[in-house]
Structure formats: structure tokens, C-alpha cells
Motif scaffolding. Structure first.
Motif, mmCIF file in Angstrom:
data_model
loop_
_atom_site.group_PDB
_atom_site.id
_atom_site.type_symbol
_atom_site.label_atom_id
_atom_site.label_comp_id
_atom_site.label_asym_id
_atom_site.label_seq_id
_atom_site.Cartn_x
_atom_site.Cartn_y
_atom_site.Cartn_z
ATOM 1 N N HIS A 95 0.818 -1.220 0.000
ATOM 2 C CA HIS A 95 0.000 0.000 0.000
ATOM 3 C C HIS A 95 0.850 1.268 0.000
ATOM 4 C CE1 HIS A 95 -4.088 -1.521 0.215
ATOM 5 N NE2 HIS A 95 -3.651 -2.476 1.017
ATOM 6 N N ASN A 96 1.925 1.271 0.755
ATOM 7 C CA ASN A 96 2.750 2.476 0.807
ATOM 8 C C ASN A 96 3.425 2.757 -0.531
ATOM 9 O OD1 ASN A 96 2.230 3.406 3.460
ATOM 10 N ND2 ASN A 96 3.539 1.785 4.286
ATOM 11 N N ALA A 97 3.775 1.704 -1.270
ATOM 12 C CA ALA A 97 4.309 1.894 -2.622
ATOM 13 C C ALA A 97 3.255 2.518 -3.534
ATOM 14 C CB ALA A 97 4.779 0.559 -3.195
ATOM 15 N N ALA A 98 1.993 2.080 -3.365
ATOM 16 C CA ALA A 98 0.899 2.629 -4.173
ATOM 17 C C ALA A 98 0.681 4.109 -3.871
ATOM 18 C CB ALA A 98 -0.382 1.843 -3.916
ATOM 19 N N PHE A 99 0.642 4.464 -2.587
ATOM 20 C CA PHE A 99 0.442 5.867 -2.211
ATOM 21 C C PHE A 99 1.580 6.738 -2.741
ATOM 22 C CE2 PHE A 99 -1.913 4.017 1.632
ATOM 23 C CZ PHE A 99 -3.153 4.177 1.028
ATOM 24 N N GLN A 100 2.794 6.230 -2.613
ATOM 25 C CA GLN A 100 3.951 7.004 -3.047
ATOM 26 C C GLN A 100 3.931 7.227 -4.562
ATOM 27 O OE1 GLN A 100 7.618 5.455 -1.555
ATOM 28 N NE2 GLN A 100 8.877 7.075 -2.422
ATOM 29 N N SER A 101 3.571 6.193 -5.308
ATOM 30 C CA SER A 101 3.581 6.309 -6.773
ATOM 31 C C SER A 101 2.549 7.308 -7.279
ATOM 32 C CB SER A 101 3.336 4.938 -7.411
ATOM 33 O OG SER A 101 1.969 4.570 -7.327
ATOM 34 N N VAL B 22 2.366 -1.340 -9.663
ATOM 35 C CA VAL B 22 3.247 -0.846 -8.597
ATOM 36 C C VAL B 22 3.113 -1.726 -7.351
ATOM 37 C CG1 VAL B 22 3.643 1.077 -6.988
ATOM 38 C CG2 VAL B 22 3.229 1.536 -9.414
ATOM 39 N N MET B 23 1.880 -2.061 -7.000
ATOM 40 C CA MET B 23 1.638 -2.890 -5.823
ATOM 41 C C MET B 23 2.235 -4.287 -6.000
ATOM 42 S SD MET B 23 -2.279 -1.627 -5.044
ATOM 43 C CE MET B 23 -2.545 -2.363 -3.436
ATOM 44 N N GLU B 24 2.089 -4.848 -7.188
ATOM 45 C CA GLU B 24 2.627 -6.179 -7.443
ATOM 46 C C GLU B 24 4.153 -6.172 -7.385
ATOM 47 O OE1 GLU B 24 1.786 -9.972 -10.361
ATOM 48 O OE2 GLU B 24 1.230 -7.973 -11.074
ATOM 49 N N LYS B 25 4.757 -5.140 -7.936
ATOM 50 C CA LYS B 25 6.226 -5.024 -7.896
ATOM 51 C C LYS B 25 6.712 -4.931 -6.445
ATOM 52 C CE LYS B 25 9.984 -2.272 -9.905
ATOM 53 N NZ LYS B 25 10.555 -1.394 -8.918
ATOM 54 N N ALA B 26 6.017 -4.142 -5.629
ATOM 55 C CA ALA B 26 6.394 -3.990 -4.222
ATOM 56 C C ALA B 26 6.266 -5.318 -3.482
ATOM 57 C CB ALA B 26 5.529 -2.925 -3.565
ATOM 58 N N LEU B 27 5.216 -6.061 -3.762
ATOM 59 C CA LEU B 27 5.021 -7.365 -3.117
ATOM 60 C C LEU B 27 6.165 -8.310 -3.476
ATOM 61 C CD1 LEU B 27 1.232 -8.241 -3.451
ATOM 62 C CD2 LEU B 27 2.535 -8.076 -1.343
ATOM 63 N N ASN B 28 6.475 -8.367 -4.769
ATOM 64 C CA ASN B 28 7.524 -9.275 -5.213
ATOM 65 C C ASN B 28 8.888 -8.896 -4.651
ATOM 66 O OD1 ASN B 28 5.963 -11.101 -6.738
ATOM 67 N ND2 ASN B 28 5.902 -9.694 -8.471
#
Length: 282
Positions: A26-32, A271-277
């Protein structure tokens, strides 16, 4: 992440929560998207659930994800339930704007499966009869599955869930049977959904619920376990040249649905998938 006095807080409540994959996603999503939000995990003892919800309202927290063991208990502290959350009888997302509870687990699974095949008019086997099975079964019915067969070691529990799904009038063909019958049923199935914890880390060498010998190439096999990514069941599916659907996709899509509930904006899935991986070291 730049935390300011204006930053909107959303988060996760559960017990325990330290191994959650949701904060980085989620934080990657907010940042992007340049959104002034931050996602935090809160370990809430079951005895403190009521005060946690009241405290969150007082602190102007915008939303929560809810995980084990609070998904059912938390409903009594909400003002309103989404229609499907009410059918499922469990909540995994709270929007504090109106203190409303939702369940995005089922839609997360559907979206994961529908990357590979449509659910509509498909014959589906669901292994397990717990909370995840319940959420997914109602959504399978809602999205037009032709039939659902729920398998469990405790057949009475499977039958109880089958009766509840049938009573929703979303589908006319729901059955229950023993998990031991899976080898005899897979030949006629289009989709297999495994909601059991078999193969979950650290028990990665568990015996799978089904083997390649009983799968066919047109079968879609979804495993709700996402750690490890390639479970013993999915390894069997690949061996059979069936179509695997990874549990991480359900986590991704249920998170994206929560994101939209809280913010009104579509989540940046890539973005969310990349952060998870990245978080999982993949």
C-alpha cells in the motif's frame, strides 16, 4: 515516505501482524500516486478490539484492513455492512467515513482467477470450508459459476457452507463432499480453488490435496497460499500442464479493492505487485 501533519492514516489490525505484506504494497501505491497517505500495521489483542475501533475513530484514521482473529468479531462495532460482507459473515476492510465493513477477499480471488479464465458458467471445486472458502464461494456464486462443490474433511461443515451459499439465491447448484473424493471429481471440474493451509511456509513439503495424475490440461488451479509462491499443489498443476493461479494475486487484488474503498481511486496494480515481489525477494 514523507509523513506530515496532514498525512491520512490507514492500516491493518490483527494479532499478530508483524509478518504482513500489506504495508509495503500500500505504501508503494500511495507514493507512486503522490498521495498523502501512510499504511501502518497495528497488533490488536482480541480483548482490545472495541477500544481499538473507538480509538481509530477518535484519531481520524481513514480505514483498516482486518485480519485474523478479528474478521467476525469486529462486525459488532460497525454501523453498516456491505451486502456481500453480510452474506459472508466476515469483514476484512473498514471505511471509517461511515464505519462500514466490506469483505474484499472473495473479489480478490475472483480477479486473480479471471486473469486466466472467466468464472461464469464454470464448474468449480473449492477445497476447505473456513473463512477464505466462505468468502470465495459467495463471490463465485455472484460471478455466475455454474456449480460449486465444497470439499472438507468435516463434511458437515462443508454442507453447512453449501447450504448458506445456496440460500443466497445467487446460484442453484452447490454441493458438499469429503476432501477424500477430490480425485474422483477433478475430471469434470473447470476450476479448483484450494483454501486449505496445506503447503504454507514452513510446511512447504505437505502432501498436496490433489496430484498431477488427476488433473487435466484445461483445469485452472488456484491456491490461496502465497508463501511460498509456488506451492506443492501448483507444482502438480504445472506438471499436469494445467493453468496455475498464484495466491499472491489474491492478496494483490483484495488490497487494490480496499485501496479504492478508502481513497475512491483505482489502485496502481503494477506498482503494488512489484512492491510485493520485492518484499518477498522475487
Amino acid at each position: 515516505m514523507n509523513i506530515k501533519g496532514s498525512t491520512n492514516i490507514v492500516g491493518l489490525i490483527g494479532h499478530p501482524v508483524e509478518h504482513s505484506f500489506s504495508p509495503p504494497m500500500h505504501n508503494a501505491a500511495f507514493q507512486s500516486l503522490g498521495m498523502d497517505y501512510a499504511y501502518v500495521a497495528f497488533d490488536v489483542n482480541p480483548n482490545d478490539l472495541s477500544s481499538a475501533i473507538e480509538g481509530a475513530r477518535s484519531l481520524n484514521i481513514k480505514g483498516f484492513n482486518v485480519t485474523i482473529p478479528h474478521k467476525i468479531e469486529v462486525m459488532q462495532y460497525l454501523n453498516e455492512l456491505d451486502e456481500v460482507a453480510e452474506l459472508i459473515g466476515a469483514v476484512n476492510t473498514i471505511d471509517f467515513k461511515n464505519l462500514k465493513g466490506y469483505n474484499t477477499d472473495g473479489i480478490g480471488a475472483i480477479k486473480a482467477i479471471e486473469e486466466v479464465t472467466k468464472v461464469k458458467d464454470r464448474d468449480v471445486i473449492v477445497a476447505g470450508a473456513g473463512g477464505a472458502s466462505r468468502a470465495i464461494s459467495f463471490y463465485l456464486a455472484r460471478f455466475g459459476a455454474s456449480s460449486i462443490t465444497i470439499l472438507n474433511r468435516n463434511v458437515e461443515r462443508a454442507q453447512s457452507l453449501a447450504d448458506d451459499v445456496l440460500a443466497s439465491d445467487l446460484i442453484g447448484d452447490v454441493n458438499a463432499d469429503s476432501i477424500s473424493e477430490i480425485d474422483n471429481l477433478l475430471g469434470d471440474a473447470d476450476i479448483l480453488v484450494d483454501t486449505t493451509p496445506l503447503g504454507m511456509d514452513p510446511h512447504i513439503d505437505d502432501e498436496p490435496i490433489a496430484t498431477a495424475d488427476n488433473m487435466h490440461e484445461d483445469l485452472v488451479v488456484f491456491d490461496a497460499v502465497y508463501n511460498p509462491n509456488e506451492t506443492v499443489l501448483l507444482k502438480e498443476a504445472i506438471k499436469a500442464k494445467a493453468k496455475p493461479v498464484y495466491g499472491i494475486k489474491m492478496l494483490l487484488y483484495q488490497g487494490a479493492e480496499s485501496f479504492k474503498i478508502w481513497t475512491g481511486r483505482d489502485a496502481p496494480i503494477d506498482v503494488m505487485e512489484k512492491a510485493l515481489n520485492e518484499y518477498l525477494g522475487r
